[in-house]
Design a protein around this motif. Structure first.
Motif, short mmCIF file in Angstrom:
data_model
loop_
_atom_site.label_atom_id
_atom_site.label_comp_id
_atom_site.label_asym_id
_atom_site.label_seq_id
_atom_site.Cartn_x
_atom_site.Cartn_y
_atom_site.Cartn_z
N ASP A 341 -23.62 16.46 1.38
CA ASP A 341 -24.56 15.67 0.58
C ASP A 341 -25.77 15.26 1.41
O ASP A 341 -26.92 15.27 0.92
CB ASP A 341 -23.87 14.43 0.02
N ALA A 342 -25.53 14.90 2.68
CA ALA A 342 -26.63 14.51 3.56
C ALA A 342 -27.55 15.69 3.81
O ALA A 342 -28.78 15.53 3.91
CB ALA A 342 -26.07 13.97 4.88
N GLY A 353 -32.11 19.34 -8.30
CA GLY A 353 -32.38 19.48 -9.73
C GLY A 353 -31.69 20.70 -10.30
O GLY A 353 -31.52 21.71 -9.63
N TYR A 354 -31.31 20.58 -11.57
CA TYR A 354 -30.67 21.70 -12.25
C TYR A 354 -31.70 22.67 -12.79
O TYR A 354 -32.90 22.40 -12.79
CB TYR A 354 -29.80 21.17 -13.40
N PRO A 365 -25.39 20.71 -4.96
CA PRO A 365 -24.02 20.86 -4.46
C PRO A 365 -23.04 20.83 -5.64
O PRO A 365 -23.25 20.08 -6.60
CB PRO A 365 -23.85 19.64 -3.57
N TYR A 366 -21.99 21.64 -5.57
CA TYR A 366 -21.03 21.72 -6.66
C TYR A 366 -19.61 21.46 -6.16
O TYR A 366 -19.28 21.76 -5.01
CB TYR A 366 -21.06 23.11 -7.31
N ASP A 367 -18.79 20.95 -7.07
CA ASP A 367 -17.36 20.78 -6.81
C ASP A 367 -16.63 21.89 -7.55
O ASP A 367 -16.37 21.81 -8.75
CB ASP A 367 -16.90 19.41 -7.30
N ARG A 386 -25.68 25.59 -4.19
CA ARG A 386 -26.49 26.65 -4.81
C ARG A 386 -27.97 26.38 -4.58
O ARG A 386 -28.45 25.26 -4.70
CB ARG A 386 -26.23 26.74 -6.31
N PHE A 387 -28.69 27.47 -4.28
CA PHE A 387 -30.13 27.40 -4.08
C PHE A 387 -30.84 28.24 -5.14
O PHE A 387 -30.43 29.36 -5.44
CB PHE A 387 -30.53 27.93 -2.70
#
Length: 418
Positions: A341-342, A353-354, A365-367, A386-387
């Motif tokens: 997250d950092a 942003g989505y 970031p995804y879980d 994801r980028f």
């Protein structure tokens, strides 16, 4: 009060019913923007005879205007379809297809790595209507075939999969469904009509999907400021099923949104290639970084399904293949979620942003544990990020990644590996 023949209507009436019409023949690079709910008919006979289903005339704003008709036809050119419907979002396109083609007692098959809201729609709204959703392994065509039953009416396909970017054997999936007489619908947002031809997968006209759903929000719009989707077909009867549901649901798009997509559409090829080239350079660089356990990008040989991507998309873009501007990475499992997250928070050019396909680079970031129903041994342990690569200078984006990783991911202790 008796109205005299020479009575002059009030100013407000004259403004509403002004009789000036501009001369015909005006042409410009961009089509005109027509916005209407009400469409005016010249007489009752025309009102009663005009048909809304075949684009032979205009009846009501929801059924189309010159602006939306032009956009639909240009999208057909992009993807190789014959009929196109515009809807308010990509998810609306998916819902339109499902509600048009499924009824209580039917089954719909969805890849386990599909766009999350598609699965949510199936497990909540469709299931409530008595339609059974079934998830299948997108990397195993035999699993798809085994899950087909006499009740299966629709199979969703996605190439590559959402977030984890696995590229399936799309041709084999379509062959399996066609042999069983099951309708196929492809989420073609990533391919955008440029990476491969959804209705002509082999290039000889013998194999294609039945329906292409496309989130025009992404590459066709290109600005990150329009929500829109499309549903495309080549079969008139299938199109009419979807179109009647489209009408009954009251789906429509705004004229200015259609204008924005029309304006952007002419540059989609240039933008798509720029996004693609930048994403590949960054993905290749990230493969060399110690904190990255795996890079998920269909054009990389190590990415799951790469051979299928190469077979289907490899001839595009002068033989370099086409792969959009999207990729994911697995951050080494020895780094904590807080560190990941950092890292995301520390990026300066990549914004949180989505969505994707716009000029600005994005990161999310995804879980994965909340997104998949089965194990994924082809994915390295770790945390997925994801980028979406925008149109910034690649070197600036690389420097941004480098500074954020240096702050968030100190070198790992080799003795802690395992």
């Amino acid at each position: 009060m008796v109205c005299m023949k020479d009575h002059l209507p009030d100013l407000s009436t004259r403004l509403v019913h002004h009789d000036y019409s501009p001369p015909p023949g005006f042409m410009a690079p961009q089509p005109g923007v027509y916005k209407a709910s009400t469409v005016i008919f010249p007489n009752v006979a025309v009102m009663r005879s005009r048909e809304w289903k075949d684009k032979s005339g205009y009846t009501y704003g929801l059924h189309g205007t010159p602006t939306t008709f032009i956009l639909e036809e240009r999208l057909c050119t992009l993807e190789g379809g014959l009929q196109c419907l515009l809807v308010p979002s990509g998810l609306a396109a998916i819902a339109n297809v499902a509600l048009a083609l499924l009824k209580p007692g039917d089954e719909v098959l969805i890849p386990d790595n599909a766009y999350g809201p598609n699965k949510d729609l199936a497990h909540a709204e469709l299931a409530r209507l008595g339609i059974k959703p079934v998830l299948y392994d997108p990397l195993n065509p035999a699993d798809l075939e085994a899950r087909l039953t006499p009740a299966t009416r629709l199979v969703w396909l996605e190439a590559p999969g959402s977030v984890t970017m696995e590229f399936p054997d799309l041709c084999e999936q379509v062959r399996i469904c066609r042999a069983r007489g099951v309708t196929t619908a492809l989420d073609n947002t990533w391919g955008a009509g440029l990476a491969f031809a959804p209705f002509d997968l082999l290039g000889d006209g013998t194999l294609g999907v039945d329906v292409s759903a496309h989130a025009l929000t992404k590459y066709p719009s290109g600005g990150g400021d329009v929500l829109m989707g499309s549903v495309m077909t080549r079969d008139p009867a299938l199109h009419m099923k979807i179109k009647l549901t489209h009408m009954r649901l009251g789906l429509g798009v705004a004229g200015n949104d259609a204008e924005a997509v029309l304006r952007a559409l002419s540059s989609i090829g240039l933008r798509y290639r720029a996004h693609d080239e930048a994403a590949r350079r960054l993905a290749q660089w990230l493969q060399q970084q110690p904190a990255i356990a795996q890079v998920l990008h269909p054009a990389l040989e190590s990415s799951p399904g790469h051979a299928h991507w190469k077979a289907l998309c490899g001839a595009a873009q002068g033989g370099q293949g086409a792969a959009a501007g999207l990729f994911s990475v697995m951050i080494d499992a020895r780094y904590t979620q807080q560190q990941v997250d950092a890292f995301c928070d520390g990026l300066r050019l990549f914004k949180l942003g989505y969505s994707w396909g716009g000029p600005m680079s994005l990161v999310v970031p995804y879980d994965l544990a909340t997104m998949r129903s089965r194990p994924a041994p082809h994915l390295a342990p770790g945390t997925l990020v994801r980028f979406s690569v925008g149109l910034e200078a690649v070197e600036d984006l690389r420097c941004d990644l480098e500074q954020a990783m240096a702050r968030a991911f100190p070198p790992l202790d080799p003795s802690a590996a395992g």
